[in-house]
Design a protein around this motif. Structure first.
Motif, short mmCIF file in Angstrom:
data_model
loop_
_atom_site.label_atom_id
_atom_site.label_comp_id
_atom_site.label_asym_id
_atom_site.label_seq_id
_atom_site.Cartn_x
_atom_site.Cartn_y
_atom_site.Cartn_z
N ILE A 1 80.34 -68.79 -87.49
CA ILE A 1 80.49 -67.48 -86.86
C ILE A 1 79.17 -66.75 -87.03
O ILE A 1 78.66 -66.62 -88.14
CB ILE A 1 81.63 -66.67 -87.53
CG1 ILE A 1 82.96 -67.41 -87.37
CG2 ILE A 1 81.70 -65.27 -86.95
CD1 ILE A 1 84.06 -66.85 -88.25
N VAL A 2 78.60 -66.33 -85.90
CA VAL A 2 77.29 -65.66 -85.96
C VAL A 2 77.42 -64.27 -85.36
O VAL A 2 77.98 -64.10 -84.28
CB VAL A 2 76.23 -66.47 -85.18
CG1 VAL A 2 74.90 -65.76 -85.21
CG2 VAL A 2 76.10 -67.85 -85.77
N THR A 3 76.92 -63.27 -86.08
CA THR A 3 76.97 -61.90 -85.54
C THR A 3 75.59 -61.25 -85.65
O THR A 3 74.74 -61.67 -86.43
CB THR A 3 77.98 -61.02 -86.31
OG1 THR A 3 77.50 -60.81 -87.63
CG2 THR A 3 79.36 -61.64 -86.34
N LEU A 4 75.41 -60.20 -84.86
CA LEU A 4 74.16 -59.45 -84.89
C LEU A 4 74.46 -58.01 -85.33
O LEU A 4 75.28 -57.33 -84.70
CB LEU A 4 73.52 -59.45 -83.49
CG LEU A 4 72.20 -58.70 -83.36
CD1 LEU A 4 71.10 -59.36 -84.16
CD2 LEU A 4 71.79 -58.59 -81.89
N ASN A 5 73.82 -57.58 -86.39
CA ASN A 5 73.99 -56.22 -86.92
C ASN A 5 75.45 -55.87 -87.19
O ASN A 5 75.85 -54.72 -87.08
CB ASN A 5 73.40 -55.18 -85.95
CG ASN A 5 71.89 -55.28 -85.90
OD1 ASN A 5 71.26 -55.67 -86.89
ND2 ASN A 5 71.31 -54.93 -84.78
N ASP A 6 76.25 -56.87 -87.50
CA ASP A 6 77.68 -56.65 -87.65
C ASP A 6 78.18 -57.52 -88.80
O ASP A 6 78.54 -58.67 -88.61
CB ASP A 6 78.37 -57.01 -86.33
CG ASP A 6 79.85 -56.70 -86.37
OD1 ASP A 6 80.31 -56.07 -87.33
OD2 ASP A 6 80.56 -57.10 -85.41
#
Ligand code: CU
Length: 271
Positions: free
Chosen positions: A156-161
């Motif tokens: 699972i990859v998130t940005l600024n989260d």
């Protein structure tokens, strides 16, 4: 407008923008971690000790200025400070500050570090592991996904989260893509440098749900101030649910041609 009033104006403005009183805006952010109070109490103790010695210096400075003013002592008295008595007094004060302030602070921080911050949780299945990649000017987060292995299809990859649960040990492995950043969670009082070519580590345990800040604590370029992410703290059940939802959705974490998404590494546990 002098620098001081500009400074105060900034404080008042930022307090207004955040809809809090001036006092609230100066206070440290709420501590939501199990170990944050150790940092706070050391910070407070240091401040108290410094204030104590600062007061002593002020009393000495102004007291002696008053006692030995020109009116009472018209003829100056010269000293070189080389007599045994003078050297003994200076050495005694120096030793007192060294023992009472420096040794005390070093002792406590050493104890806290060895007994808490460097006491790594055993990385079993209950531990939440997150890989963090800082870049100009954003934070990338990676979770291992269902298989528990990093850099695989189901990551699972998130940005600024950043999403985390309460009541579980959380271990971060942190690095940077371009320049040196610092991964900082003000509500846990923790930060660790994010350096290109090196993986640094940090662990914490959270106690309160809510939405908090993730910031960069190392000047890293033009938009350093904007390098913020959101940290959402869930209950363990909500976190589990979020992970399951994300696992269904993310099939893109391993696009090998896309360097923005393909950045994880093999996790090497501390134990
Ligand atoms: Cu940065």
């Amino acid at each position: 407008m002098n620098l001081y009033s500009l400074y105060m104006k900034f404080f008042v403005m930022s307090a207004k923008a955040q809809e809090m009183s001036l006092w609230e805006s100066i206070k440290p952010p709420v501590d939501i971690s199990t170990n944050g109070h150790l940092i706070d109490s050391l910070f407070n103790l240091t401040t108290m000790l410094i204030l104590f010695f600062f007061s002593l210096v002020c009393i000495g400075l102004f007291g002696f200025s008053y006692l030995y003013q020109k009116k009472k002592h018209p003829i100056a008295y010269y000293v070189h400070g080389t007599s045994k008595k003078h050297i003994a007094i200076v050495a005694a004060i120096g030793a007192m500050v060294f023992i009472m302030v420096d040794m005390k602070i070093t002792g406590i921080s050493n104890r806290d570090y060895m007994e808490s911050f460097a006491k790594w949780p055993k990385e079993d299945k209950d531990v939440v592991r997150v890989q963090v990649l800082g870049q100009q000017w954003a934070w990338n987060f990676r979770y291992a996904g269902k298989d528990g292995i990093f850099n695989t299809e189901d990551d699972i990859v998130t940005l600024n989260d950043l999403r985390l649960p309460t009541g579980k040990k959380i271990v971060f492995q942190v690095t940077a893509k371009d320049v040196i950043h610092s991964f900082s969670l003000p509500n846990t009082r923790l930060k660790v440098d994010a350096m290109p070519g090196r993986v640094s580590k940090m662990w914490t345990e959270l106690t309160k749900t809510g939405v908090y800040d993730v910031v960069c604590a190392q000047i890293c370029g033009t938009f350093h101030y904007r390098m913020q992410a959101k940290m959402t703290v869930y209950t363990p059940e909500e976190f589990e649910k979020w992970q399951n939802e994300m696992s269904e959705r993310t099939k893109y974490a391993m696009e090998k041609d896309n360097a923005d998404l393909y950045w994880g590494w093999k996790w090497v546990a501390n134990n």
